[in-house]
Design a protein around this motif. Structure first.
Motif, PDB file in Angstrom:
ATOM      1  N   PRO A   1      -1.549  28.125  18.416  1.00 44.09           N
ATOM      2  CA  PRO A   1      -0.645  28.929  17.593  1.00 44.09           C
ATOM      3  C   PRO A   1      -0.097  30.100  18.407  1.00 44.09           C
TER       4      PRO A   1
ATOM      5  N   VAL B   1       3.983  29.424   9.795  1.00 42.83           N
ATOM      6  CA  VAL B   1       2.869  29.389   8.853  1.00 42.83           C
ATOM      7  C   VAL B   1       2.609  30.754   8.209  1.00 42.83           C
TER       8      VAL B   1
ATOM      9  N   GLU C   1       2.812  27.618  14.094  1.00 47.07           N
ATOM     10  CA  GLU C   1       1.584  26.829  14.057  1.00 47.07           C
ATOM     11  C   GLU C   1       1.126  26.351  15.425  1.00 47.07           C
TER      12      GLU C   1
END
Length: 446
Positions: free
Chosen positions: A241, A419, A439
């Motif tokens: 991430p 996200v 993400e």
């Protein structure tokens, strides 16, 4: 010279812009538009406690575009004398006679002109002497140097002030204009530890001086950010991430806006062609355009063509609601202008519930990006590859700084892999956005 420091008043340059149109009409132009602008500013910088740079600017100019049917000519001048204005119009008319016909050129439709010009509170002159500006800059730099003994050098601190106004007229009978101001404070310092040397900076900008962060706060942030980057390490290539801190998250939004802007769309040089009404991003992404924010850095009651601006939602739950178009690009696409000739107006990305620390915990293990290098973005394919620096995070905690890495992905995929959007919203320009967590991206290093 008026008390404001300008040679002309706003009403006078409005009249001058209308006079320019009369000249264009007398020379046979079927349509014309003109803009006149005046600006004054001051920038004072210090380095290592000494005044290093004092700069004044005083600019003025007129630009005119004429249309002879579907032929277009454009000219500009910095001389606002009556004869110079006439000569410039004549030059634009002469150019138009030799240009190819373009069926899409011309003024925006008359019924789209702004009928009302609300006061958006954009004009806040800062009467600051050179000595006063130098003192503020010194306070800013001193605050940065005082953060840590490892801060050994400085690229300087600066305080800038600027004010101006403009008038725009076109042959639909529209004339509008208003005054505005923009001020800023910035600081950049250098820290050393052993063989490690790092620099970082911080800045603030606002329409009114009272809305700026204090010089001491700006200096402290510049110093803290610099020290945190010392003793950077490399990391192994991985897919993790990636959290773009707020100052860089605005760049992701800028890329999205470029991809849905008219020029790239009609040239078919966008990875978001024919995307209206489509899911282009995570459902967490909501983007609003609001031209009417008081003191907004990109507020405006009308665009560069006199078209009335409007508040709207550009992206709703990740679904694209509208493009960003001028009248020319709209005609090329068979659509209607969105009042964005000249750019967007105050893009607001709806924040989530997490602050920066919360975003780190949400990420777990990954990379925080605080600096990007190069221009590795292909607008046609969406392929994204940039040099970067930042911090490695494990278990939601920053472990150490990293540098000499490359982050890569595809922008179309990155938008859909958002996200989280932080509530650490930063306002340093036309976009208001918090940090954005993606993400997964490829991080390449060793």
């Amino acid at each position: 010279m008026s008390d404001s420091g300008f040679s002309y008043t706003l009403d006078e340059i409005k009249q001058m812009s209308e006079d320019v149109l009369k000249v264009a009409k007398s020379l046979g132009a079927s349509q014309a538009e003109a803009e006149l602008s005046l600006s004054i500013g001051q920038n004072v910088s210090v380095r290592m406690k000494e005044v290093e740079h004092i700069e004044y600017n005083r600019d003025k100019g007129m630009s005119v575009t004429v249309y002879f049917g579907k032929q277009k000519g454009h000219a500009s001048t910095s001389d606002l004398s009556p004869q110079a204005l006439k000569d410039t119009v004549a030059a634009a008319c002469n150019i138009a006679k030799y240009t190819a016909k373009d069926e899409f050129c011309g003024l925006a439709d008359a019924d789209l002109m702004a009928n009302e010009i609300p006061d958006l509170d954009l004009h806040h002159p800062w009467q600051l002497s050179v000595d006063e500006a130098a003192l503020l800059a010194q306070q800013c730099e001193e605050a940065a140097l005082a953060v840590d003994a490892r801060i050994t050098n400085s690229e300087g601190a600066s305080v800038s002030t600027g004010t101006g106004f403009f008038a725009y007229s076109n042959s639909h009978g529209f004339t509008g204009g208003y005054p505005s101001s923009r001020h800023g404070i910035s600081c950049s310092v250098i820290a050393e530890s052993g063989d490690s040397m790092q620099r970082d900076y911080w800045y603030a900008t606002a329409r009114a001086a009272e809305d700026l962060q204090s010089p001491v706060e700006i200096g402290r942030l510049a110093g803290e950010r610099t020290v945190k980057r010392l003793n950077s390490r490399k990391i192994k290539t991985c897919q993790v991430p990636v959290l773009f801190e707020a100052p860089l998250a605005s760049g992701l939004i800028s890329t999205l806006i470029s991809a849905i802007s008219g020029g790239n769309l009609y040239r078919k040089s966008s990875f978001l062609l024919d995307s209206l009404g489509q899911q282009i991003a995570s459902p967490l992404l909501n983007i609003y355009e609001n031209p009417f924010i008081k003191k907004g850095l990109a507020s405006s009651p009308f665009d560069n063509e006199g078209v009335a601006t409007s508040a709207r939602q550009l992206v709703k739950d990740g679904v694209l609601q509208g493009y960003v178009l001028s009248s020319y690009s709209a005609r090329k696409l068979g659509l209607k202008t969105t009042g964005n000739a000249g750019g967007n107006h105050n893009l607001i990305v709806q924040p989530g519930t997490l602050n920066f620390a919360g975003l780190l915990k949400e990420m777990g293990t990954g990379l925080v990006v605080t600096e990007l290098l190069g221009h590795g973005m292909n607008m046609v394919t969406g392929d994204y590859s940039r040099g970067a620096a930042g911090y490695w995070v494990e278990n939601g905690v920053i472990v150490h700084p990293v540098e000499e890495i490359t982050i890569a992905s595809n922008m179309a995929e990155m938008l859909k892999m958002i996200v989280a959007v932080g509530n650490d919203v930063l306002v340093q320009g036309s976009k208001q956005v918090g940090s954005i967590l993606i993400e997964r991206m490829t991080v390449a290093c060793e």
